[in-house]
Design an enzyme around this catalytic site. Structure first.
Site, mmCIF file in Angstrom:
data_model
loop_
_atom_site.group_PDB
_atom_site.id
_atom_site.type_symbol
_atom_site.label_atom_id
_atom_site.label_comp_id
_atom_site.label_asym_id
_atom_site.label_seq_id
_atom_site.Cartn_x
_atom_site.Cartn_y
_atom_site.Cartn_z
ATOM 1 N N VAL A 11 0.891 -1.073 -0.016
ATOM 2 C CA VAL A 11 -0.003 -0.027 -0.035
ATOM 3 C C VAL A 11 0.822 1.165 0.017
ATOM 4 O O VAL A 11 0.635 2.280 -0.807
ATOM 5 C CB VAL A 11 -0.905 -0.097 1.189
ATOM 6 C CG1 VAL A 11 -1.473 1.414 1.407
ATOM 7 C CG2 VAL A 11 -2.071 -1.056 1.037
ATOM 8 N N ASP A 30 10.639 3.574 5.005
ATOM 9 C CA ASP A 30 10.280 2.423 5.894
ATOM 10 C C ASP A 30 11.668 2.122 6.615
ATOM 11 O O ASP A 30 12.673 2.659 6.563
ATOM 12 C CB ASP A 30 10.439 1.278 4.416
ATOM 13 C CG ASP A 30 9.502 0.102 4.883
ATOM 14 O OD1 ASP A 30 8.422 -0.134 4.578
ATOM 15 O OD2 ASP A 30 10.060 -0.563 5.956
ATOM 16 N N LEU A 153 -6.939 -0.497 -2.811
ATOM 17 C CA LEU A 153 -6.565 -1.171 -4.005
ATOM 18 C C LEU A 153 -6.319 -2.664 -3.842
ATOM 19 O O LEU A 153 -6.362 -3.034 -2.657
ATOM 20 C CB LEU A 153 -5.205 -0.600 -4.231
ATOM 21 C CG LEU A 153 -3.919 -0.616 -2.903
ATOM 22 C CD1 LEU A 153 -3.307 -1.973 -2.927
ATOM 23 C CD2 LEU A 153 -3.042 0.434 -3.180
ATOM 24 N N GLU A 155 -4.164 -6.094 -4.694
ATOM 25 C CA GLU A 155 -2.620 -6.653 -5.480
ATOM 26 C C GLU A 155 -2.994 -7.225 -6.455
ATOM 27 O O GLU A 155 -3.959 -7.720 -6.631
ATOM 28 C CB GLU A 155 -2.072 -7.473 -4.116
ATOM 29 C CG GLU A 155 -1.626 -6.998 -2.988
ATOM 30 C CD GLU A 155 -1.114 -7.769 -1.936
ATOM 31 O OE1 GLU A 155 -0.876 -8.785 -2.260
ATOM 32 O OE2 GLU A 155 -1.235 -7.322 -0.801
ATOM 33 N N ASN A 211 -14.655 -5.037 2.865
ATOM 34 C CA ASN A 211 -13.999 -6.248 2.877
ATOM 35 C C ASN A 211 -14.779 -7.458 3.389
ATOM 36 O O ASN A 211 -14.542 -8.379 2.671
ATOM 37 C CB ASN A 211 -12.548 -6.015 3.649
ATOM 38 C CG ASN A 211 -11.489 -5.649 2.711
ATOM 39 O OD1 ASN A 211 -11.756 -5.093 1.620
ATOM 40 N ND2 ASN A 211 -10.440 -5.294 3.212
ATOM 41 N N HIS A 254 -16.746 -16.067 -8.014
ATOM 42 C CA HIS A 254 -16.020 -17.243 -8.376
ATOM 43 C C HIS A 254 -15.798 -18.248 -7.306
ATOM 44 O O HIS A 254 -15.066 -18.030 -6.510
ATOM 45 C CB HIS A 254 -14.904 -16.849 -8.930
ATOM 46 C CG HIS A 254 -14.928 -15.777 -10.065
ATOM 47 N ND1 HIS A 254 -15.365 -16.195 -11.222
ATOM 48 C CD2 HIS A 254 -14.998 -14.447 -10.062
ATOM 49 C CE1 HIS A 254 -15.698 -15.137 -12.240
ATOM 50 N NE2 HIS A 254 -15.381 -14.077 -11.595
ATOM 51 N N CYS A 263 -5.547 -9.230 3.602
ATOM 52 C CA CYS A 263 -6.716 -8.496 3.761
ATOM 53 C C CYS A 263 -7.882 -9.010 4.358
ATOM 54 O O CYS A 263 -8.253 -8.765 5.542
ATOM 55 C CB CYS A 263 -6.945 -7.310 2.794
ATOM 56 S SG CYS A 263 -5.664 -6.256 2.542
ATOM 57 N N LYS A 266 -7.902 -11.366 7.874
ATOM 58 C CA LYS A 266 -7.453 -10.401 8.883
ATOM 59 C C LYS A 266 -8.555 -9.415 9.039
ATOM 60 O O LYS A 266 -8.994 -9.129 10.416
ATOM 61 C CB LYS A 266 -6.078 -9.669 9.104
ATOM 62 C CG LYS A 266 -5.862 -8.586 8.114
ATOM 63 C CD LYS A 266 -4.638 -7.849 8.447
ATOM 64 C CE LYS A 266 -4.396 -6.514 7.529
ATOM 65 N NZ LYS A 266 -5.322 -5.720 7.549
HETATM 66 P P1 NAD Z 1 2.979 -4.614 4.147
HETATM 67 O O1 NAD Z 1 3.488 -5.413 5.311
HETATM 68 O O2 NAD Z 1 3.418 -5.011 2.697
HETATM 69 O O3 NAD Z 1 3.985 -3.249 4.656
HETATM 70 C C1 NAD Z 1 4.315 -2.542 5.658
HETATM 71 C C2 NAD Z 1 5.472 -1.760 5.416
HETATM 72 O O4 NAD Z 1 5.458 -0.734 6.743
HETATM 73 C C3 NAD Z 1 6.742 -2.750 5.896
HETATM 74 O O5 NAD Z 1 7.676 -2.554 4.768
HETATM 75 C C4 NAD Z 1 7.323 -2.179 7.204
HETATM 76 O O6 NAD Z 1 8.857 -2.428 7.359
HETATM 77 C C5 NAD Z 1 6.860 -0.832 7.340
HETATM 78 N N1 NAD Z 1 6.891 -0.167 8.658
HETATM 79 C C6 NAD Z 1 6.272 -0.751 9.677
HETATM 80 N N2 NAD Z 1 6.257 0.055 10.617
HETATM 81 C C7 NAD Z 1 7.154 1.320 10.419
HETATM 82 C C8 NAD Z 1 7.363 2.262 10.726
HETATM 83 N N3 NAD Z 1 7.601 2.704 12.312
HETATM 84 N N4 NAD Z 1 8.229 3.277 10.216
HETATM 85 C C9 NAD Z 1 8.785 2.995 8.759
HETATM 86 N N5 NAD Z 1 8.210 1.858 8.303
HETATM 87 C C10 NAD Z 1 7.465 0.973 8.961
HETATM 88 O O7 NAD Z 1 1.779 -4.033 4.430
HETATM 89 P P2 NAD Z 1 0.720 -3.808 3.031
HETATM 90 O O8 NAD Z 1 0.111 -4.946 2.512
HETATM 91 O O9 NAD Z 1 1.410 -2.589 2.393
HETATM 92 O O10 NAD Z 1 -0.540 -3.218 4.316
HETATM 93 C C11 NAD Z 1 -0.364 -2.086 5.135
HETATM 94 C C12 NAD Z 1 -1.700 -1.537 5.423
HETATM 95 O O11 NAD Z 1 -2.767 -1.213 4.313
HETATM 96 C C13 NAD Z 1 -2.465 -2.755 6.295
HETATM 97 O O12 NAD Z 1 -3.385 -2.202 7.164
HETATM 98 C C14 NAD Z 1 -3.313 -3.298 5.224
HETATM 99 O O13 NAD Z 1 -4.585 -3.972 5.972
HETATM 100 C C15 NAD Z 1 -3.786 -2.217 4.525
HETATM 101 N N6 NAD Z 1 -4.163 -2.644 3.013
HETATM 102 C C16 NAD Z 1 -3.506 -3.516 2.198
HETATM 103 C C17 NAD Z 1 -3.889 -3.650 1.182
HETATM 104 C C18 NAD Z 1 -3.153 -4.693 0.298
HETATM 105 O O14 NAD Z 1 -3.654 -5.314 -0.756
HETATM 106 N N7 NAD Z 1 -2.044 -5.133 0.657
HETATM 107 C C19 NAD Z 1 -5.216 -2.926 0.553
HETATM 108 C C20 NAD Z 1 -5.865 -2.319 1.111
HETATM 109 C C21 NAD Z 1 -5.214 -2.084 2.237
#
Ligand code: NAD
Length: 439
Positions: A11, A30, A153, A155, A211, A254, A263, A266
């Site tokens: 995200v 990050d 979004l 993936e 979701n 499907h 997502c 959880k």
């Molecule tokens: P992810 O685990 O891929 O990425 C999270 C990143 O945050 C990691 O790279 C981690 O190192 C970094 N991080 C954590 N704490 C930090 C800090 N204090 N400072 C700097 N960096 C830090 O997670 P994601 O899949 O991108 O999901 C992020 C959020 O978005 C979640 O809450 C998820 O539910 C939500 N979300 C995800 C999706 C998806 O399709 N993946 C879609 C919509 C919403």
């Protein structure tokens, strides 16, 4: 505008790159050193269609940069997005430690007015909690606002989804923050994307409700598939007949091995916990969680029914990611099924995936035999399970597969093929939601 995005995962990185493409100056932060180093060297640490191009274009244009230092990253930003992970705890509630840590760090570096935007999926009430944490940890009195801006979004099509969302949800009670958020998304405003402007709580709940509804739709058709198998109906046709009803729509109908990914599992669990915490029950989503969990065992039973006991067998699995076009294996049904097959004594599991082998190897190590293509996976196998519907698996040479396998059995958990075409190629076939024994 100057923007910082904390967290450069699926995200965070997609948001940072796309916001830079809208013309903003974005710093992606990050704490993972290897991730930031890779990005600074032009490498994209995750598999997402179109992401590499958009990152490179904006880095070249001087609008996108990367840092490990949150203080440096947010220094000049007017808007700071939090896009860190919110995984499940053992009890199903959302683990907010990354969000809370980010809020504390933001507070420690806050020197002028900024809008702090929660893009992570967080339980209702978290926006207010972030506000409290920041207020408590400020080094000097500084004004700030907190906004909820959940991300929808998917993936696999994340860039396209971010650039052309169905809607943008902005939850805040501050007119000043609202104006800045409209500026952030000006490019979408101009193409008439619907905006939902609401309070923090409604914005936070919209994400979980969305979701959970989608997960319910998938689970509904999966249970219909069970019934189809029992009564001799075809779930593909039933889904089509249902989906053409404008009130229902064809998407997320499907039948398959159950939803997975980072997502839906959880978020459904978290919604049921949020409701309980407030003295309510969302029984329908509680049932969805249980049905989906049990579904993987049902898939293994299906495999057992056509291929016999996995004990001592060489089996092949095509597709490891939770869905096509991603390398994400978090809560992938394919991996859950593989784990169960190993537990049931499978001798060798030969696997293939176009993108998710590295992620799978981190979990299973050398317990699996990783193959370079689907045909190599099929060699000597006593059954082949198609677990994720990558395009690469849609036009397999079935006769070639048959000639390579020890026992030609195809268990198609995504209904990519029809019983007729597989039967014609001489393989035994089992799929989802079609009468037992159509193979
Ligand atoms: P992810 O685990 O891929 O990425 C999270 C990143 O945050 C990691 O790279 C981690 O190192 C970094 N991080 C954590 N704490 C930090 C800090 N204090 N400072 C700097 N960096 C830090 O997670 P994601 O899949 O991108 O999901 C992020 C959020 O978005 C979640 O809450 C998820 O539910 C939500 N979300 C995800 C999706 C998806 O399709 N993946 C879609 C919509 C919403």
């Amino acid at each position: 505008m100057k923007i910082a995005v904390i967290g450069s995962g699926y995200v965070g990185l997609v948001s940072a790159a796309c916001l830079a493409d809208f013309g903003h100056f974005v710093t992606a932060v990050d704490k993972d050193e290897s991730r930031i180093k890779a990005l600074q060297q032009g490498e994209i640490p995750l598999y997402e269609l179109g992401l590499e191009e958009i990152v490179h274009r904006n880095v070249r244009g001087g609008r996108l940069s990367f840092t490990q230092s949150l203080g440096e990253g947010i220094k000049e930003a007017q808007v700071v997005f939090i896009g860190v992970g919110t995984p499940s705890r053992a009890d199903g509630t959302a683990d907010l430690s990354q969000v809370e840590a980010a809020a504390r760090e933001i507070a420690a570096h806050l020197q002028d007015y900024k809008v702090i935007v929660n893009k992570s999926t967080v339980p209702v009430g978290t926006g207010r909690r972030v506000k409290e944490i920041i207020a408590r940890n400020l080094r000097a009195p500084v004004e700030f606002d907190v906004v909820s801006n959940p991300e929808f979004l998917r993936e696999g099509s994340a860039v396209e989804d971010f650039m052309h969302p169905d809607r943008v949800v902005i939850g805040t009670e501050s007119p000043r923050a609202e104006e800045l958020m409209k500026e952030v998304y000006r490019a979408l405003y101009l193409i008439e994307t619907p905006f939902i402007l609401t309070n923090l709580e409604s914005a936070e709940l919209i994400k979980y409700a969305t979701n959970s509804f989608l997960a319910t739709k998938i689970t509904f058709i999966n249970e219909m598939a069970n019934l189809c198998e029992a009564v001799g109906a075809d779930v593909q046709v039933v889904a089509k007949g249902m989906g053409l009803d404008g009130r229902i729509g064809p998407k997320f109908l499907h039948a398959g091995p159950g939803y997975g990914g980072s997502c839906f599992p959880k978020d459904t669990r978290a919604l049921t916990q949020i409701a309980r915490l407030h003295g309510e029950r969302i029984s329908i989503v509680e049932a969805v969680v249980v049905v989906n969990e049990n579904r993987k065992e049902r898939m293994v039973e299906k495999i057992r029914r056509v291929a016999g006991s996995p004990a001592g067998k060489t089996l092949a699995v095509l597709g490891l990611s939770f869905k096509p076009n991603t390398d994400d294996v978090r809560e992938s049904p394919s991996l859950a099924i593989i784990r169960k097959l190993l537990d049931a004594g499978a001798k060798v599991i030969r696997v293939h995936d176009p993108a998710a082998v590295t992620a799978t190897r981190k979990i299973f190590g050398e317990l699996l035999y990783y193959c370079n293509d689907p045909y190599e996976a099929a060699e000597g196998a006593e059954a082949l399970v198609l677990a994720t519907e990558w395009n690469a698996y849609r036009r397999l040479d079935l006769a070639r597969l048959r000639s390579l396998m020890k026992t030609p059995v195809l268990i198609d958990l995504r209904n990519v093929y029809t019983p007729e075409e597989v039967g014609k190629a001489g393989l035994r076939y089992e799929s989802i939601g079609r009468r037992k024994g159509t193979s």
